[in-house]
Design an enzyme around this catalytic site. Structure first.
Site, PDB file in Angstrom:
ATOM      1  NE  ARG A 125      15.273   3.109   9.499  1.00 15.99           N
ATOM      2  CZ  ARG A 125      14.342   2.649   8.599  1.00 15.99           C
ATOM      3  NH1 ARG A 125      14.464   2.277   7.389  1.00 15.99           N
ATOM      4  NH2 ARG A 125      13.005   2.581   8.994  1.00 15.99           N
ATOM      5  N   GLY A 185       9.718   3.940  -0.489  1.00 11.07           N
ATOM      6  CA  GLY A 185       8.630   4.404  -1.117  1.00 11.07           C
ATOM      7  C   GLY A 185       7.663   3.256  -1.858  1.00 11.07           C
ATOM      8  N   GLY A 186       8.187   2.062  -1.354  1.00 12.07           N
ATOM      9  CA  GLY A 186       7.475   0.989  -1.997  1.00 12.07           C
ATOM     10  C   GLY A 186       5.830   0.793  -2.046  1.00 12.07           C
ATOM     11  CD1 TRP A 237      13.013  -1.630   2.629  1.00  6.03           C
ATOM     12  CD2 TRP A 237      12.340   0.560   3.513  1.00  6.03           C
ATOM     13  NE1 TRP A 237      11.601  -1.332   2.213  1.00  6.03           N
ATOM     14  CE2 TRP A 237      11.209  -0.275   3.104  1.00  6.03           C
ATOM     15  CE3 TRP A 237      11.945   1.842   4.089  1.00  6.03           C
ATOM     16  CZ2 TRP A 237       9.821   0.626   2.940  1.00  6.03           C
ATOM     17  CZ3 TRP A 237      10.845   2.412   4.139  1.00  6.03           C
ATOM     18  CH2 TRP A 237       9.814   1.835   3.308  1.00  6.03           C
ATOM     19  CG  ASN A 255       6.887  -5.479  -0.212  1.00 10.46           C
ATOM     20  OD1 ASN A 255       7.204  -4.895   0.906  1.00 10.46           O
ATOM     21  ND2 ASN A 255       5.809  -4.951  -0.809  1.00 10.46           N
ATOM     22  CG  ASP A 298       5.202  -5.791   3.830  1.00  9.57           C
ATOM     23  OD1 ASP A 298       5.498  -5.051   2.899  1.00  9.57           O
ATOM     24  OD2 ASP A 298       5.391  -5.490   4.979  1.00  9.57           O
ATOM     25  CG  ASP A 300       9.987  -5.408   3.176  1.00  7.49           C
ATOM     26  OD1 ASP A 300       9.684  -6.085   4.228  1.00  7.49           O
ATOM     27  OD2 ASP A 300       9.837  -4.193   3.408  1.00  7.49           O
TER      28      ASP A 300
END
Length: 569
Positions: A125, A185-186, A237, A255, A298, A300
């Site tokens: 990003r 990597g959650g 993220w 999350n 989820d 998050d």
């Protein structure tokens, strides 16, 4: 591997917090435009009256980097001293001349094709800039520093190992001699963290774990009888924001893990699905606000936090806003993490097997996406009208927002004159299932979901909304035929620039959302644009490369637009 054509033409200047807190004019010096992540430009040469005249000044191909179907182009360009810095989904970095679009130098990441812990498409990003270097986080867990003039490797460290589930998708943040990054990597059983490194040497300065360990604030919100907290998720993220006056760094977290199985992690599960403030120089915890307790859905918080000042109750206040996948904007006092406009803890339906939290935070104001349903999709029975926070078990159950709904990573922008936050989101029905109390922790690098991701395969639409931060109410709102999957920037001329998955870059009127200009770039514009002034002219630059998650056509072009441009679609 570095390739150069005209590196000697690059001039660099220092990045200090004094320049990075100013609204950007002659460049776009950091991922959020400034340290506050406002993504707002004070430039007005391109305005509502003449924006329809915008055409391409140049278009540059990045040599096929990131063209494969697995890659996504999501990077916001960084601009400084006549040079544009961009990274592709393949993690290759390019320096382009503002004057001509020529590639001055390039760096090839040469990622291991065996990497198998990428959640949502191979991407990056953006890059960070400071101390004469370009910083990039890679999908293989490496953090790399490149010489800003030549692209030569200055240092490279293995910040975390991809084999253990870690990757870096966000743009690193340069601040006061530190390079700061979170880790994704959650879904692969990581324990989330943010790390800061010495910008000159790459040596580790501090680490903040988003899942607290024994003796730390919040550890008591995890079960004592297992080691789930060691794999508890809460990835970061996005690029954090900084308030230099307070000395605080702000970010929001993903999350808890396993995503859909609350049976093995009774408790609120801090600091998952939270907004967190730490001391920028030390990483020391200062405060948190949890948006979703014991998250099962989820929900998050991948959208970057935004800092701004506004008047509340007749008094100037230091505010922070974060647009969540829940469909709400959370507005806090950034000095202490307390709600500025009110966030009520309300009772929600319970499921003992999932160890659900009894209340959940409900911000005062409007949701920018639907949070319930009136008609059941074929093959499903509605439970509690599919409302937000409705618990579920092993049998598939539908609800809104879905895992792919609400505000995802595409950054929001903020107009200080209007006090509006502009949010890119999606309306999608999710299919939820999970809750196995005997679920075991898998080996490193394997999925740790405790259920299954799922969405109804029809009815997904995009939502683009202007939210009044004084009231947290919708000012205007648009529904798009495809998901909204590009961040926005706002300008003092009353414009918004936002991309579309069908290949268009568009300009909207800030007050009303009226479409004023559009340009077909040939590939999905799923990256956020940047705007700057060079040689007395204002320009807009964007990556047109498509997206795996949005199903957008791939490309490898950087486009620059201006009022003097002559290129048409």
């Amino acid at each position: 591997m570095v390739f150069g054509l005209a590196a000697a033409s690059v001039v660099t200047s220092g990045q200090t917090f004094h320049t990075l807190t100013q609204l950007p004019t002659s460049g776009w010096p950091t991922n959020g435009g400034d340290l506050y992540n406002r993504r707002f430009s004070p430039l007005t040469q391109i305005n509502r009256e003449n924006v329809a005249q915008l055409k391409g000044v140049w278009r540059t191909s990045l040599g096929g980097s990131g063209l494969s179907v697995k890659y996504s182009g999501e990077a916001q360009p960084i601009v400084q001293d006549g040079v544009i810095y961009i990274v592709t989904g393949q993690n290759d970095v390019f320096a382009l001349s503002v004057e001509t679009g020529a590639i001055l130098w390039s760096y090839k990441a040469e990622l291991d094709e065996k990497i198998n812990v990428i959640c949502c498409g191979w991407t990056s990003r953006g890059v960070g800039l400071g101390d004469g270097r370009v910083y990039v986080g890679q999908l293989d867990g490496r953090l790399v520093a490149l010489d800003q003039k030549t692209g030569a490797l200055a240092w490279s460290i293995q910040a975390e190992r991809w084999q253990q589930g870690f990757s870096i998708t966000s743009a690193p943040l340069y601040y006061e001699g530190l390079v700061i990054t979170g880790f994704a990597g959650g879904e692969f059983g990581i324990r989330g963290r943010v790390k800061a490194y010495d910008a000159k040497t790459g040596s580790l300065a501090w680490t903040f774990y988003t899942i607290p360990g024994p003796g730390e604030v919040g550890h008591d919100t995890w079960p004592k009888g297992n080691k789930v907290w060691e794999h508890g998720g809460a990835p970061v993220w996005q690029t954090p924001a900084v308030d230099p006056a307070l000395g605080l760094l702000y970010f929001s977290t993903g999350n808890a893990a396993p995503d859909f199985n609350g049976a093995v992690r009774a408790g609120d599960n801090l600091f998952a699905s939270s907004i967190v403030a730490v001391e920028a120089k030390t990483g020391r915890y200062r405060w948190h606000f949890q948006q979703v307790h014991h998250d099962l859905w989820d929900y998050d918080a991948p959208n970057p936090v935004v800092l701004f000042d506004m008047v509340v109750g007749g008094q100037p206040r230091k505010a922070l806003a974060q647009a969540g996948k829940t469909g709400w904007v959370y507005i806090l006092d950034r000095t202490n993490g307390r709600p500025l406009l009110g966030i009520e803890e309300r009772p929600v339906p319970q499921n003992k097997a999932q160890a659900t939290a009894r209340p959940q935070p409900h911000p005062v104001g409007d949701a920018f996406v639907p949070q319930s349903m009136t008609i059941a999709p074929e093959g499903f029975t509605l439970v509690n009208q599919g409302r937000i926070f409705t618990p579920f078990g092993p049998e598939p159950q539908v609800g809104k927002p879905g895992q792919g709904g609400g505000a995802n990573w595409p950054p929001s922008s903020y107009d200080p004159a209007l006090n509006y936050l502009f949010v890119c989101a999606s309306d999608r029905t999710g299919i939820f299932r999970g809750g196995d109390k005997d679920f075991e922790i898998p080996p490193d690098g394997q999925e740790y979901l405790g259920g299954q991701f799922g969405s109804v395969p029809f009815g997904v639409t995009g939502v683009f909304a202007a939210m009044n931060m004084a009231t947290n109410r919708i000012v205007w709102q648009q529904q798009w035929p495809e998901r909204c999957y590009s961040g926005s920037i706002a300008t003092a001329a009353g414009l918004l620039f936002v991309g579309r998955s069908d290949g268009r870059l568009t300009a909207l009127e800030s007050r009303t959302g009226t479409l004023l200009w559009q340009f077909q770039t040939g590939a999905g514009v799923n990256a956020t644009a940047s705007t700057f002034e060079h040689g007395g002219q204002q320009y807009v630059v964007v990556l047109s490369a498509g997206n795996a998650f949005a199903g957008a056509k791939r490309g490898d072009n950087v486009w620059m637009f201006g009022l003097s441009g002559t290129l048409t679609p």
